[in-house]
Design a protein around this motif. Sequence first.
Motif, short mmCIF file in Angstrom:
data_model
loop_
_atom_site.label_atom_id
_atom_site.label_comp_id
_atom_site.label_asym_id
_atom_site.label_seq_id
_atom_site.Cartn_x
_atom_site.Cartn_y
_atom_site.Cartn_z
N GLY A 201 0.73 -1.29 -0.03
CA GLY A 201 -0.10 -0.05 -0.16
C GLY A 201 0.85 1.26 0.10
N THR A 202 2.09 1.26 -0.49
CA THR A 202 2.83 2.29 -0.79
C THR A 202 2.21 3.48 -1.34
N ARG A 203 2.47 4.73 -0.54
CA ARG A 203 1.86 6.02 -1.12
C ARG A 203 2.85 6.39 -2.46
N ILE A 204 1.92 6.60 -3.47
CA ILE A 204 2.40 6.83 -4.69
C ILE A 204 1.81 8.34 -4.99
N ARG A 205 2.88 8.97 -5.83
CA ARG A 205 2.59 10.06 -6.38
C ARG A 205 2.46 9.74 -7.90
N VAL A 206 1.39 9.91 -8.60
CA VAL A 206 1.09 9.59 -9.93
C VAL A 206 1.36 10.96 -10.85
N TYR A 207 2.23 10.59 -11.61
CA TYR A 207 2.64 11.92 -12.71
C TYR A 207 1.81 11.66 -14.06
N PRO A 208 1.58 12.67 -14.80
CA PRO A 208 0.83 12.49 -15.95
C PRO A 208 1.60 11.88 -17.12
N GLU A 209 1.17 11.50 -17.89
CA GLU A 209 1.83 10.53 -19.19
C GLU A 209 2.94 11.37 -19.80
N GLU A 210 2.90 12.76 -19.59
CA GLU A 210 3.97 13.52 -20.44
C GLU A 210 5.41 13.12 -19.84
N TYR A 211 5.55 12.66 -18.53
CA TYR A 211 6.62 12.26 -17.80
C TYR A 211 7.13 11.04 -18.21
N ASN A 212 6.38 10.22 -19.11
CA ASN A 212 6.65 8.80 -19.44
C ASN A 212 6.02 8.62 -20.54
N PHE A 213 6.24 9.13 -21.55
CA PHE A 213 5.48 9.08 -22.94
C PHE A 213 5.96 7.93 -23.74
N PHE A 214 5.05 7.05 -23.76
CA PHE A 214 5.42 5.79 -24.74
C PHE A 214 5.44 6.01 -26.26
N CYS A 215 6.41 5.66 -26.90
CA CYS A 215 6.45 6.22 -28.46
C CYS A 215 5.67 4.97 -29.23
N GLY A 216 4.96 5.09 -30.08
CA GLY A 216 4.50 4.16 -30.99
C GLY A 216 2.92 3.63 -30.34
N GLN A 217 2.45 4.37 -29.51
CA GLN A 217 1.40 4.00 -29.06
C GLN A 217 0.17 4.68 -29.92
N THR A 218 0.53 5.54 -30.62
CA THR A 218 -0.43 6.17 -31.73
C THR A 218 0.27 6.92 -32.80
N PRO A 219 -0.32 6.98 -33.88
CA PRO A 219 0.11 7.41 -35.07
C PRO A 219 0.12 9.06 -35.26
N LYS A 220 -0.12 9.78 -33.98
CA LYS A 220 -0.06 11.01 -33.98
C LYS A 220 1.28 11.44 -33.80
N PRO A 221 1.68 12.82 -34.00
CA PRO A 221 2.82 13.14 -33.68
C PRO A 221 3.15 13.27 -31.88
N ILE A 222 4.41 13.37 -31.83
CA ILE A 222 4.87 13.49 -30.18
C ILE A 222 4.16 14.67 -29.79
N PRO A 223 3.32 14.77 -28.74
CA PRO A 223 2.88 15.80 -28.04
C PRO A 223 3.67 17.03 -27.60
N SER A 224 3.48 18.17 -27.73
CA SER A 224 4.33 19.15 -27.30
C SER A 224 4.36 19.21 -25.65
N SER A 225 3.52 18.55 -25.07
CA SER A 225 3.50 18.49 -23.70
C SER A 225 4.56 17.46 -23.12
N ALA A 226 4.99 16.63 -23.89
CA ALA A 226 5.78 15.54 -23.41
C ALA A 226 7.27 16.09 -22.88
N ARG A 227 7.75 15.58 -21.88
CA ARG A 227 8.88 15.79 -21.18
C ARG A 227 9.94 14.61 -21.31
N LEU A 228 9.49 13.72 -21.36
CA LEU A 228 10.28 12.32 -21.46
C LEU A 228 9.78 11.22 -22.37
N LEU A 229 10.49 10.85 -23.13
CA LEU A 229 10.19 9.74 -24.21
C LEU A 229 10.63 8.61 -23.79
#
Length: 305
Positions: A201-229
Motif C-alpha cells: 500500500g505504498t503512497r504513490i504520487r502519480v505523474y501524467p503521461e508526459e513524464y513517461n510518454f511511450f512512443c509508438g502507442q499512437t500514429p499522432k505526432p509526439i505531443p508538445s506537452s511531453a517531457r520524457l520519451l
Amino acid sequence: MTQILFVLTGAGAPEKLSRYSAGLALAAMTAKLFHPDVPVVCLGDEYGERLLGASSSRVADFVDRFIPCPDATGGPVHRSRVIKTTLRQRVRGPFVFLDTDTALIGDIQPLLACDSPVGLTLDSWFPEAVGEFPKWCCGVYRELGWSYPTPSYYNSGVMFADESHDSYALFKEWHERYSRSVALGINLDQPSFNSAVQQLGTRIRVYPEEYNFFCGQTPKPIPSSARLLHVCSSLQATRIPAYEEAIATLQNGGEVDASELVANLKGTGTQAFRKWHLPWNLHRRIREFAQRRLFKMKLDSAERY
C-alpha cells in the motif's frame, strides 16, 4: 540532492557501443542538457565498468559516477533486473531511475522534487486502458499466488524514490517477489513491482503521461506537452527515426548534439504505429512462453540465473 540513475549490464567487449549502451549515452546526455547540476549515476556490471573506462565510448562524458555491482550474477537481463530491484539499498539519497531507452525532451523538475515516497506514471505500454492491469499478467500472478488485478498498474521504467522507510520497504519487497518469480522461470520485473506496491500500500504520487510518454502507442505526432520519451527501442514497430539516427551515430563513433537531438525528437511527425494488435499479441505470447521455458531450463540445468 536527487540523483538520476541508470543501470547498464552487458556481455562482450565495450569497444563498440551496444544498442543499450548507446541508449544510455543519449538518455544521460539529454538529462544533462536539461539538468546540468543533477548528478547522473550509472550502476552496472563488469561490462558497464569497462565501458565507462574506455576512452572511445563517450558514455563517461555524461555519467558523474559509476557504482559496480559484482554481486549481480547470471545473464545480462537478469543482472540488470537484480540491480534495478535493489537500487534503494545501493544508493544513498533520493533518486529518479530511468530506463536506458528514454530521452528527456523537457524539464522533469517536478519528478525530481516529488513529495511522496515514490513517484510513478501509469503504464501505457499497449494496455486496453492506461494504468489498467494487463490481461497477460493474470497467469503470472496466478502461478505466483499473488492477488490480482491490482487497482492500478505502474511502469517502473521511470521512477522517483526518496530515502524513507516506505521506499526501502518497497524495494525489499520488490526484490523478494522478483526472486520468487525467477525461481519459477518468470524473468519479469514489472509484475513483481506492481504486486509489491499493492501488498504494501505504498503512497504513490502519480505523474501524467508526459513524464513517461511511450512512443509508438499512437500514429499522432509526439505531443508538445511531453517531457520524457520512452522509446521502447527493443520493438521495431515503435522506433523513431531521429532516435535511431542518433543511436547509429554513436555506434559508429560519431558525436551527437543533444540540443539538435531534442529538437528532432520534438518535431517527430507520424510515429511508427502497430496497427495490428492481435498478430503482435499472439507473437508476444508465443515468444514469452518459449523464453520462460528456456529460462527455466537454464535455471534448472546450469543455475546461470
